[in-house]
Design a protein around this motif. Structure first.
Motif, PDB file in Angstrom:
ATOM      1  N   LEU A 157     -17.386  15.746  -3.675  1.00 49.40           N
ATOM      2  CA  LEU A 157     -16.452  16.710  -3.068  1.00 49.40           C
ATOM      3  C   LEU A 157     -15.319  17.097  -4.013  1.00 49.40           C
ATOM      4  O   LEU A 157     -14.862  18.236  -4.000  1.00 49.40           O
ATOM      5  CB  LEU A 157     -15.863  16.135  -1.770  1.00 49.40           C
ATOM      6  CG  LEU A 157     -16.860  16.024  -0.607  1.00 49.40           C
ATOM      7  CD1 LEU A 157     -16.226  15.297   0.572  1.00 49.40           C
ATOM      8  CD2 LEU A 157     -17.335  17.410  -0.168  1.00 49.40           C
ATOM      9  N   ALA A 185      -9.977  17.334   4.845  1.00 48.34           N
ATOM     10  CA  ALA A 185     -10.663  18.628   4.688  1.00 48.34           C
ATOM     11  C   ALA A 185     -10.034  19.635   5.657  1.00 48.34           C
ATOM     12  O   ALA A 185      -9.853  20.807   5.329  1.00 48.34           O
ATOM     13  CB  ALA A 185     -12.159  18.478   4.943  1.00 48.34           C
ATOM     14  N   SER A 234      -6.929  20.707   4.146  1.00 49.68           N
ATOM     15  CA  SER A 234      -7.263  21.607   3.028  1.00 49.68           C
ATOM     16  C   SER A 234      -7.548  23.006   3.540  1.00 49.68           C
ATOM     17  O   SER A 234      -7.170  24.002   2.920  1.00 49.68           O
ATOM     18  CB  SER A 234      -8.500  21.088   2.278  1.00 49.68           C
ATOM     19  OG  SER A 234      -8.302  19.767   1.851  1.00 49.68           O
ATOM     20  N   ASP A 285     -17.132  25.216   4.482  1.00 46.13           N
ATOM     21  CA  ASP A 285     -17.025  23.938   3.749  1.00 46.13           C
ATOM     22  C   ASP A 285     -16.526  22.833   4.683  1.00 46.13           C
ATOM     23  O   ASP A 285     -17.037  21.712   4.673  1.00 46.13           O
ATOM     24  CB  ASP A 285     -16.055  24.064   2.566  1.00 46.13           C
ATOM     25  CG  ASP A 285     -16.707  24.736   1.349  1.00 46.13           C
ATOM     26  OD1 ASP A 285     -17.916  25.061   1.427  1.00 46.13           O
ATOM     27  OD2 ASP A 285     -16.011  24.939   0.339  1.00 46.13           O
ATOM     28  N   LEU A 286     -15.531  23.174   5.504  1.00 48.92           N
ATOM     29  CA  LEU A 286     -14.993  22.183   6.447  1.00 48.92           C
ATOM     30  C   LEU A 286     -16.090  21.712   7.401  1.00 48.92           C
ATOM     31  O   LEU A 286     -16.232  20.511   7.680  1.00 48.92           O
ATOM     32  CB  LEU A 286     -13.821  22.795   7.240  1.00 48.92           C
ATOM     33  CG  LEU A 286     -13.261  21.944   8.376  1.00 48.92           C
ATOM     34  CD1 LEU A 286     -12.727  20.608   7.860  1.00 48.92           C
ATOM     35  CD2 LEU A 286     -12.139  22.689   9.118  1.00 48.92           C
ATOM     36  N   ILE A 327     -18.629  19.448   5.510  1.00 44.64           N
ATOM     37  CA  ILE A 327     -18.067  18.113   5.223  1.00 44.64           C
ATOM     38  C   ILE A 327     -18.038  17.271   6.514  1.00 44.64           C
ATOM     39  O   ILE A 327     -18.474  16.115   6.530  1.00 44.64           O
ATOM     40  CB  ILE A 327     -16.644  18.240   4.615  1.00 44.64           C
ATOM     41  CG1 ILE A 327     -16.721  18.900   3.241  1.00 44.64           C
ATOM     42  CG2 ILE A 327     -15.965  16.869   4.522  1.00 44.64           C
ATOM     43  CD1 ILE A 327     -15.371  19.320   2.662  1.00 44.64           C
TER      44      ILE A 327
END
Ligand code: NAD
Length: 351
Positions: A182, A267, A270, A280-281, A284
């Motif tokens: 990551l 995340a 982020s 992406d979140l 993950i």
């Protein structure tokens, strides 16, 4: 055999490392060879290693984090001293992160430092704890509070040792493998995400890709002044959850389990602070939710506040985070509001 040669240490990975070890020991002409292991690695890993050694002394301590103590450091130093070990002696650390941290600490301090060689046997130690030169022990229940930086001369990794590692310990290491992906390597993350399970004892290439990320970062920033903070992704909230669980739960979360929750929450941070994409979140969160057990406790900022405020990564009283701009790219020294931390914990609870 795969290798990484750096100024301070050399890493070799593959089934040939046992022959490599014999060669190193002959060439270095050590005055004495000590092998440190815990009760589990003595049973499971020592029979694989012992045929490759001659003239050695074994030191066995009980398995588990609760033995990474000054008491066992004394026990090890005493073994050295009783055998009249001089500065040309060497210590082989055969075990997980506990053995690598404690053995390294004892070797680096005995007579102002003798050589030590790490032979990691847990996934976590193969990709993380055996590399980077952070050595130490837990003191008065505070983790890693006494220690120093010193690299092992060699790190010799044979994934075959993982054959006997319990599944929950594999999962523990998986969190760090995934963290490396990551923070630095999107393609490695995609590779990991494609498979629900890996045949780790035959996954030398994957292990190598992961450890290379840590070794490269450590080379650029050996004493965690900057770049090395990248390795802390997931660890601010993760450590707080780990400490909370250690004090409150009968069966506390393992480090990797706590860090997996920390990576989901961070995340989320982020996404809010750095624009990590929603996709992406989601990837993950899904990755960890599918592979790690959900923590039953309802987490909140209030429960974790003291642990977050005591984190050694903080500066000028601010809670410090390493966050993701996207998968494979970090931003260091981020700060955020209590409300956002609370929201990230609620996000996890609702998954
Ligand atoms: N120095 C660093 O940079 C660094 C980084 C991460 C973690 N750590 C430290 O590492 C430790 C955690 O490491 P760990 O998860 O390897 O813990 P560990 O050393 O306690 O190993 C976990 C368990 O697996 C057993 N085990 C190990 N290899 C085995 C094998 N091949 N077959 C069967 N059983 C085996 C051990 O006996 C133990 O019971 C912590 O103390 C942590 O602070 C250090």
């Amino acid at each position: 055999m795969k290798e990484i040669i750096q100024k301070d240490f050399e890493i070799f990975l593959g089934p040939e490392i046992l022959e490599k070890l014999s060669e190193i020991l002959i060439n270095k002409e050590y005055s004495k060879i000590f092998v440190l292991m815990d009760s589990n690695t003595h049973k499971q890993c020592w029979p694989i290693l012992s045929p490759y050694l001659v003239n050695y002394e074994t030191i066995v301590i009980p398995a588990g984090e609760s033995n990474k103590t000054l008491q066992y450091a004394e026990f090890i130093w005493e073994k050295f001293q009783n055998s009249f070990a001089d500065r040309k002696a060497v210590l082989l650390n055969l075990g997980g992160g506990v053995i690598c941290d404690l053995g390294g600490f004892c070797a680096a301090t005995y007579k102002r430092g003798i050589d030590f060689i790490n032979i990691p046997t847990s996934l976590l130690a193969m990709v993380d704890a055996s590399i980077g030169g952070k050595l130490g022990l837990d003191f008065k229940s505070v983790k890693n509070s006494i220690g120093l930086f010193q690299h092992p001369k060699y790190i010799l990794i044979n994934p075959f040792f993982l054959k006997t590692l319990p599944q929950e310990e594999i999962r523990n290491g998986l969190a760090e493998v995934c963290k490396h992906a990551l923070i630095d390597d999107q393609s490695l993350f995609q590779k990991l995400a494609k498979k629900q399970e890996h045949d780790w004892e035959n996954a030398g290439a994957l292990i190598f890709q992961s450890l290379k990320i840590k070794a490269t970062i450590v080379k650029k920033d050996p004493h965690e002044k900057g770049l090395r903070k990248g390795l802390n992704f997931g660890h601010t909230i993760g450590h707080a959850i780990e400490s909370y669980s250690l004090t409150k739960d009968k069966h506390p979360l393992k480090h990797g389990e706590a860090i997996a929750i920390g990576m989901i929450c961070e995340a989320y941070l982020s996404n809010h602070l750095l624009g990590l994409s929603k996709n992406d979140l989601k990837e993950i969160s899904q990755y960890f939710m599918q592979r790690f057990p959900k923590y039953a406790e309802k987490l909140s900022y209030n429960l974790l506040e003291d642990y977050l405020k005591n984190d050694k990564k903080n500066d000028a009283g601010q809670i410090n985070f390493t966050l993701l701009k996207k998968i494979g790219k970090t931003k260091l020294d981020m700060h955020c509001s209590e409300e956002l931390i609370q929201a990230s914990l609620e996000f996890y609870s609702q998954l």
